[in-house]
Design a protein around this motif. Sequence first.
Motif, mmCIF file in Angstrom:
data_model
loop_
_atom_site.group_PDB
_atom_site.id
_atom_site.type_symbol
_atom_site.label_atom_id
_atom_site.label_comp_id
_atom_site.label_asym_id
_atom_site.label_seq_id
_atom_site.Cartn_x
_atom_site.Cartn_y
_atom_site.Cartn_z
ATOM 1 N N VAL A 226 -8.816 -6.539 -3.557
ATOM 2 C CA VAL A 226 -8.585 -5.144 -4.210
ATOM 3 C C VAL A 226 -7.473 -5.516 -5.225
ATOM 4 N N SER A 227 -6.650 -6.092 -4.953
ATOM 5 C CA SER A 227 -5.183 -6.517 -5.765
ATOM 6 C C SER A 227 -5.882 -6.934 -6.844
ATOM 7 N N THR A 228 -6.441 -8.246 -6.610
ATOM 8 C CA THR A 228 -7.000 -8.891 -8.079
ATOM 9 C C THR A 228 -7.796 -8.048 -8.945
ATOM 10 N N LEU A 229 -8.721 -6.973 -8.035
ATOM 11 C CA LEU A 229 -9.649 -6.557 -8.972
ATOM 12 C C LEU A 229 -8.902 -5.575 -9.852
ATOM 13 N N THR B 198 -10.747 -13.463 -16.020
ATOM 14 C CA THR B 198 -10.430 -14.915 -16.361
ATOM 15 C C THR B 198 -11.234 -15.818 -15.300
ATOM 16 N N HIS B 199 -11.337 -17.149 -15.556
ATOM 17 C CA HIS B 199 -12.151 -18.068 -14.345
ATOM 18 C C HIS B 199 -11.063 -17.861 -13.140
ATOM 19 N N THR B 200 -9.911 -17.877 -13.183
ATOM 20 C CA THR B 200 -9.008 -17.862 -11.726
ATOM 21 C C THR B 200 -9.258 -16.479 -11.094
ATOM 22 N N HIS B 201 -9.284 -15.457 -11.841
ATOM 23 C CA HIS B 201 -9.440 -14.217 -11.210
ATOM 24 C C HIS B 201 -10.853 -14.164 -10.470
ATOM 25 N N TYR B 202 -11.899 -14.872 -11.450
ATOM 26 C CA TYR B 202 -13.381 -14.787 -10.781
ATOM 27 C C TYR B 202 -13.160 -15.575 -9.534
ATOM 28 N N LEU B 203 -12.764 -16.763 -9.463
ATOM 29 C CA LEU B 203 -12.639 -17.522 -8.408
ATOM 30 C C LEU B 203 -11.908 -17.054 -7.188
ATOM 31 N N VAL B 204 -10.871 -16.134 -7.495
ATOM 32 C CA VAL B 204 -9.827 -15.499 -6.384
ATOM 33 C C VAL B 204 -11.001 -14.494 -5.722
ATOM 34 N N LEU B 205 -11.361 -13.757 -6.413
ATOM 35 C CA LEU B 205 -12.368 -12.514 -6.081
ATOM 36 C C LEU B 205 -13.586 -13.385 -5.422
ATOM 37 N N LEU B 206 -14.353 -14.172 -5.822
ATOM 38 C CA LEU B 206 -15.425 -14.958 -4.878
ATOM 39 C C LEU B 206 -14.820 -15.378 -3.816
ATOM 40 N N ILE C 33 -5.982 -6.071 -11.239
ATOM 41 C CA ILE C 33 -5.262 -6.949 -12.307
ATOM 42 C C ILE C 33 -6.491 -7.022 -13.391
ATOM 43 N N VAL C 34 -7.649 -7.401 -12.712
ATOM 44 C CA VAL C 34 -9.044 -7.715 -13.917
ATOM 45 C C VAL C 34 -9.036 -6.340 -14.716
ATOM 46 N N VAL C 35 -8.854 -5.263 -13.819
ATOM 47 C CA VAL C 35 -9.271 -4.099 -14.881
ATOM 48 C C VAL C 35 -8.281 -3.866 -15.710
ATOM 49 N N ASN C 36 -7.007 -4.197 -15.674
ATOM 50 C CA ASN C 36 -6.028 -3.868 -16.589
ATOM 51 C C ASN C 36 -5.906 -5.119 -17.552
ATOM 52 N N GLN C 37 -6.457 -6.582 -17.047
ATOM 53 C CA GLN C 37 -6.197 -7.526 -17.964
ATOM 54 C C GLN C 37 -7.533 -8.359 -18.408
ATOM 55 N N GLY C 38 -8.621 -7.932 -17.634
ATOM 56 C CA GLY C 38 -9.712 -8.579 -18.103
ATOM 57 C C GLY C 38 -10.064 -9.413 -17.160
ATOM 58 N N ILE D 155 0.936 -1.172 -0.039
ATOM 59 C CA ILE D 155 -0.080 -0.135 0.235
ATOM 60 C C ILE D 155 0.905 1.305 0.015
ATOM 61 N N ALA D 156 1.810 1.381 0.954
ATOM 62 C CA ALA D 156 3.033 2.226 0.840
ATOM 63 C C ALA D 156 3.510 2.645 -0.362
ATOM 64 N N ILE D 157 3.858 1.686 -1.118
ATOM 65 C CA ILE D 157 4.725 1.774 -2.583
ATOM 66 C C ILE D 157 3.573 1.928 -3.702
ATOM 67 N N ARG D 158 2.481 1.851 -3.391
ATOM 68 C CA ARG D 158 1.178 1.690 -4.583
ATOM 69 C C ARG D 158 1.307 1.030 -5.563
ATOM 70 N N GLU D 159 1.830 -0.405 -5.414
ATOM 71 C CA GLU D 159 2.105 -1.305 -6.623
ATOM 72 C C GLU D 159 1.054 -2.556 -6.388
ATOM 73 N N TRP D 160 -0.006 -2.067 -6.125
ATOM 74 C CA TRP D 160 -1.304 -3.030 -5.932
ATOM 75 C C TRP D 160 -1.093 -4.209 -6.884
ATOM 76 N N ASN D 161 -1.124 -3.723 -8.315
ATOM 77 C CA ASN D 161 -1.115 -4.692 -9.380
ATOM 78 C C ASN D 161 0.017 -5.643 -9.210
ATOM 79 N N GLU D 162 0.979 -5.270 -8.618
ATOM 80 C CA GLU D 162 2.196 -6.227 -8.880
ATOM 81 C C GLU D 162 2.329 -7.302 -7.575
ATOM 82 N N ASN D 163 1.292 -7.313 -6.772
ATOM 83 C CA ASN D 163 1.448 -8.189 -5.653
ATOM 84 C C ASN D 163 1.523 -9.495 -5.886
ATOM 85 N N LEU D 164 2.675 -10.191 -5.471
ATOM 86 C CA LEU D 164 3.155 -11.589 -5.751
ATOM 87 C C LEU D 164 2.674 -12.716 -4.895
#
Length: 580
Positions: free
Chosen positions: A299-302, A311-319, A304-309, A243-252
């Motif tokens: 939020v982190s996966t969301l 997928t079923h894996t992202h859907y299941l992670v969000l759910l 990624i979804v905004v940037n990449q669309g 959160i401090a470095i504001r790189e949410w979409n690079e969460n590993l």
Amino acid sequence: MKLLAVLARRLTGLNTTIMRFPLTFLLLVVLAVIQCATIESGHKYGNMIVTLVFAALAFSAAQVCAERYAYSWWIRMFSIVGATLLSILDFLFIRHDPAFSTIVLTRTSIAIFGLFITFAWLPSLRGGCSFYTNVMILFKSIFRSLFFSIIIYGGIMLILVAVDTLLVQIGSRPYSYTGIILWTVWAPTLFLSLLPVFHDENSAEFEHAAKVPKFLDLLISYVMIPTAAIYSLVLLIYMIKTIAIREWNENLLEPLILSYCVAVLLIYILSNWLMNQSAVLFRNLAPKLLIPIAMFQFVSTLLIVVNQGMTHTHYLVLLFCLYAAVSGVILSISSLKNRGTLAILAIVCSVIAVTPPIDAFTIGRTSQTARLQMVLERNQMIRNHQVQPNPSIERKDQEMIARSISYLEQINALHRLSYLPRNFDISSDFEKTFGFSPYARSNYQNFDIGTNHAVRISGYDYLASLSINKPGGKNHFSISRMSEDGVVYQVSFEPTGKYGTIQITDSKESVVLSAPLAPMIDHVEKSKKNAGSDTVAVDQMSFEKENDKAKIKIIFQNLTVEGVSDNSFDATVYVLSSIK
């Protein structure tokens, strides 16, 4: 001797189990026969095997439901009809998909998970034993059946090896048949035999079956709970850093956070009847920690979804993250945590995840199809309902197209795209159809000034060579130091932002001059390479920046960029600098 006596009791109880779960046992036998037939004939019965596994669990759950309503014949009939319909629906969903494909295995795994939760939840109906008690019974039964089955399997394998080695060669099939019969018929039947009859008259048997063994008590209290506590601390620190470095979409840590959520919920359920201090403290604190950690991943996966669309894996992670966060809230409210709400919520999420048109694969396919068509139309690549090659589109759009096509191919949905050639094959037809490589999003682009060019250093006092890359830890990069009028300065790489920054700092670690790399790398990527090589003119790889304290010139000796959406690169740079 005690172990043998327990095993003997289990063997004598198998007849009773077969009579108790007749349809389940029949399905297991049919499943074993089909697997043996597969070995003999070589014919694949993949989807039938998957359906039989699902049906066996469905009819087991139906029997458990019937036992809770022992005096209601219509409930028994409803349970059997329901299990039959669910099994038929499962087969209809997967019959057209390749055996053991991603979509078949994922959809069936989710359905089996939902059925297993239903299996654990049904005995708690009508004021029966709690959901937590049932999970403990199932956990112990699974562990004990695996323990005995492994011992028996190991013994039979030793006998077969001895016969094969000392007496007569028996080939490989007896080993395969033994494994099929034991793990398909014996082990599940033994598991079912360890379950008490789920009826109010067997309350004493419930208590005995759910009693936490001393070994499990110690394992939960002094191994699992402390490990989860340390893990929680690490994740919280990581969250604060991200959160401090504001790189949410690079969460590993997506897999680690998901496994953490699963582990916390399981440990909470297993420790529900433990009254020692660590268990009580864990049950009070863990649900509250689960909420921010699950929402962080949501939020982190969301993003990624905004940037990449989707997928079923992202859907299941969000759910699942949403489920974990809501579960944390439920477990934090004392009036709700013992009412089986967790089980009901898990069943609902499982149903949502596999039911068209809101299931994971339909949503993923729809999202990627729409995203693909948007990019193609934006680049005017669809004409007369056919794709027209265009090798000159931006690399970011190439990545988006390659990613969407690759995903749609993974879930066998390319035939739905009317503008693609008939019998389109991604490995052989992609480049001639779209005009660029299908690996544009993952291949490395290399840029180099070559070895036959001298670098002009006039106007600067110091030359440093840095090896830098991203992602990478701050301590992984080369750092150069210089001294000016008794003050030590440092030229270093700071891996924050899109591509990071090269900066000069003084002895107090105050930044004297900072040069972000993003505009430089973007410029290099647009530079024209010399014919037949990866070399680029030196002036296209050189960049200057100056303020009232210092000036700096950065020259990329070589640069490798993986993908613009990943912000990953590796480079060696010359840094010329002067302190004013």
